[in-house]
Design a protein around this motif. Sequence first.
Motif, PDB file in Angstrom:
ATOM      1  N   UNK A 118       0.815  -1.171  -0.118  1.00  0.00           N
ATOM      2  CA  UNK A 118      -0.090  -0.258  -0.009  1.00  0.00           C
ATOM      3  C   UNK A 118       0.940   1.168  -0.040  1.00  0.00           C
ATOM      4  N   UNK A 119       0.649   1.999  -0.990  1.00  0.00           N
ATOM      5  CA  UNK A 119       1.357   3.381  -0.890  1.00  0.00           C
ATOM      6  C   UNK A 119       0.500   4.358  -1.044  1.00  0.00           C
ATOM      7  N   UNK A 120       0.894   5.317  -0.114  1.00  0.00           N
ATOM      8  CA  UNK A 120      -0.159   6.635   0.019  1.00  0.00           C
ATOM      9  C   UNK A 120       1.091   7.875  -0.161  1.00  0.00           C
ATOM     10  N   UNK A 121       0.454   8.929  -0.455  1.00  0.00           N
ATOM     11  CA  UNK A 121       1.377  10.250  -0.054  1.00  0.00           C
ATOM     12  C   UNK A 121       0.737  10.884   1.123  1.00  0.00           C
ATOM     13  N   UNK A 122       1.436  11.957   1.592  1.00  0.00           N
ATOM     14  CA  UNK A 122       1.240  12.633   2.803  1.00  0.00           C
ATOM     15  C   UNK A 122      -0.017  13.691   2.638  1.00  0.00           C
ATOM     16  N   UNK A 123      -0.509  13.960   1.416  1.00  0.00           N
ATOM     17  CA  UNK A 123      -1.525  15.143   1.459  1.00  0.00           C
ATOM     18  C   UNK A 123      -2.807  14.260   1.372  1.00  0.00           C
ATOM     19  N   UNK A 124      -3.885  14.873   2.163  1.00  0.00           N
ATOM     20  CA  UNK A 124      -5.158  14.449   2.532  1.00  0.00           C
ATOM     21  C   UNK A 124      -6.142  15.422   2.027  1.00  0.00           C
TER      22      UNK A 124
END
Length: 801
Positions: A118-124
């Motif tokens: 699972x890869x996610x960036x820090x922006x929400x």
Amino acid sequence: MRYLSLAILLALLSLKANAQDDPLVDRLKAYGDAKQNANLFVHFDKNVYTNYETIWFTAYLIRKSKAPINQHKLISVALIRDADSTVVIEERFPMQNGLAFGSLVLPDSLLTGNYRLLAITDRLTNSSPEALFVQPITIKTNIDAPFKASMKLIEPGSNKVLLSVTSKDNRFLPKPTMVSYKYGNFTKTAKTDASGQLLLDLPKQENISDPNLHVKLKYEKDSSLISMALPPEKSRASVKFYPEGGNLVAGLPMNIAWEVKDQFQMPIALSALLFKNNQVIDTIETSSYGIGKFRLLADADADYTVKLAHSGLIDSIYHLPKALKKGVGLSIPEALAQDSLRIGLRTNDAKKLTIRIHNFKESFVYATFEMEQHFRTIKIPLNEVPKGLNTITITDSLDRPLAERMFFAHYDSSPKLSLSTNEPSYTQRQKVSLSLKLDSKIENALVSIACVQDSRLNGKNTNDIESYTFLNNELEQLPLNVNGQAYKDKAYLEQILLVKGWRRYTWQEFQEFRPESAAFKTDSLQVIGKVTKSKKELVAPVIVGVLNAQQMGLITTRSTGLFNLNTNELMAEAGRKMYLFVNEKNKLPYKIEVDDAFSNMNAKLRHQISYQSNILPSNLLNNSELVLQSNEKAIRLKEVTITAKKDNGFTFGRGLPGSNACGDYVCRYNILNCPNHVGDSDNTQPVPGRTYMTNGHSMLYTECKASVANNGNELFTPVKGIRLQKEFYLSDYKEPQEPAFFSTIYWNYATLLKGDKATDLSFYTSDITGKFRIVVQGLTDNDVIYAERFFEVKAKQKSDP
């Protein structure tokens, strides 16, 4: 056949100048901004790994969402086990201008089976990641299983499964094996009998979402996971009908696509009978993707039904939608359009119509005309339409949708990059020369390059940047393409575009959308620390030290004890542990707590991502299927057992044989941190001031600064660092005694290609024989790019030098 009048045709040809006259331009933009998701793609070197292997990756943020690309500063990559959604390992890496590079080392204790990265960036946005990517992988082992385990169904139609466990040489085990198993919502723990067998009598369950029986076996200190798909009870299929254009209209000959799936949402290939008022009028069928198409001239009051011919399904009747008495029919002979789109319009109700080509974010073509004839063929230039999935919507004078169809603009499956090797096949440890040449129309490209054993790329789990960017990221879960790369398969795409629509975008939802009601709260994932004194909030700021094996930093807290850990303070090389401590003389009353938003988000998402793709029957009936073949692994003369102990102290090392407090080691061939000898009992600790080989060149080893730590001191709080990329180790394997069973023989994070010249590189084959695949994918100036090439590695003959 009548063609559009010259005046209307000329109007259509000049639509690129009039698209901004569309009264819905502003609303389309607001709706697109509200629904748009970022396109994050991660190129992993392969999707089948084994213990102690390194996962190499390059992440590409191809399209922004709410935040500009350069505001995505970090990317988190977590390994999640499918069987129980456990987050096994997680790391984070810096991201710059939409690119991130890194690697993860798989622990030796990792259980075999299916996992997801699972890869996610820090922006929400509204507390959810703006960019998310999931890559299914399989973990195998290079060690023969300590015991054999297998399952078989007792008799067809029953839910009784016989589990058998024996030693490696097929003898009875002296002790029973602990067995934990799960099927649907039923779980149980039991033991095998004296003969190593256990009968699993599973209750039958309705509407079960996972067809697999999952079994975990534990014998003394060894564990193994196996699973098998049980034949489901007969159930109704999921059958959907898609009249081309959206509606079935009486008196108009129309194409109707249909899709058939089972209870697990897997496509079914079958034939069926088409009825009109209970009279058979045709035989229709679906392909291996569960999709079919037939033509129908519908009567207004007739009842059209379909009866499936399939022994595994409940005998059911499925009704087609009722035909409208008046309406518009839209047909597209070829939905994979290049520079122009040809459409056919039919109607039994002459009126003023509007043609609009858009992608629910922007309007590109807009024109109104009188539809006086019953049938017209229109050719629309796509000069101003971007490459990819777009929609043509036919509306009335009040912008009510009458017909709609999705198509692919500027489709081009021709190669953009050519790969050539100096030989079609090689022997073990032979040099491979690879040349990469861009198409003459492309000026620049930035690509990641992997050369891996072909069997380590499981077709079921393979992703490519073209198919993901233009298809998977835009549509709901697609059926597995049997030919490999979905984007290159024209027949597959034509079927998909008949039944798949913009699941995140609908004209009805767009009409109800109000820009003022779309509220977005953007944020970013952060790591927050808090210092307390004697379990109470601080009244004055203190100094917090950040220590790793390379450097030490200092942070001043707020008066309440809160402090942020930004990127620079958490930067550390891969494998280095990082700790926080309060820089006060008397440290005992102080305590540091860390709130890691990345770990919290991974824990939140770990249960959700398993539902992002269809659950396939696994049929892993024997645990030997998760063991590498003999030509893929070295013969292990002895095994090293590493015992994990509770560690509340301050230590950087991994506890591996021969490693120092920093986790560094030297193998028998004087190579620093040799990836081929991780955990080898012959490893020694590096000596400061001596020179060692690494990445093909020599380097001077400096002092391991972890020695400043006081092992056993509980005053240091561990915190996850931001991992800097490490270089892939290239070797020529000239040492004949050194085993070289590498399945990834070349990896490069980012190679810049120029359109005016070829790019040449070289690497060496390993001791593994068989088929290898070179995969190159990345970005051009305005597109994505993918290419692959195969070659064979043969065993070296004794006469070979």
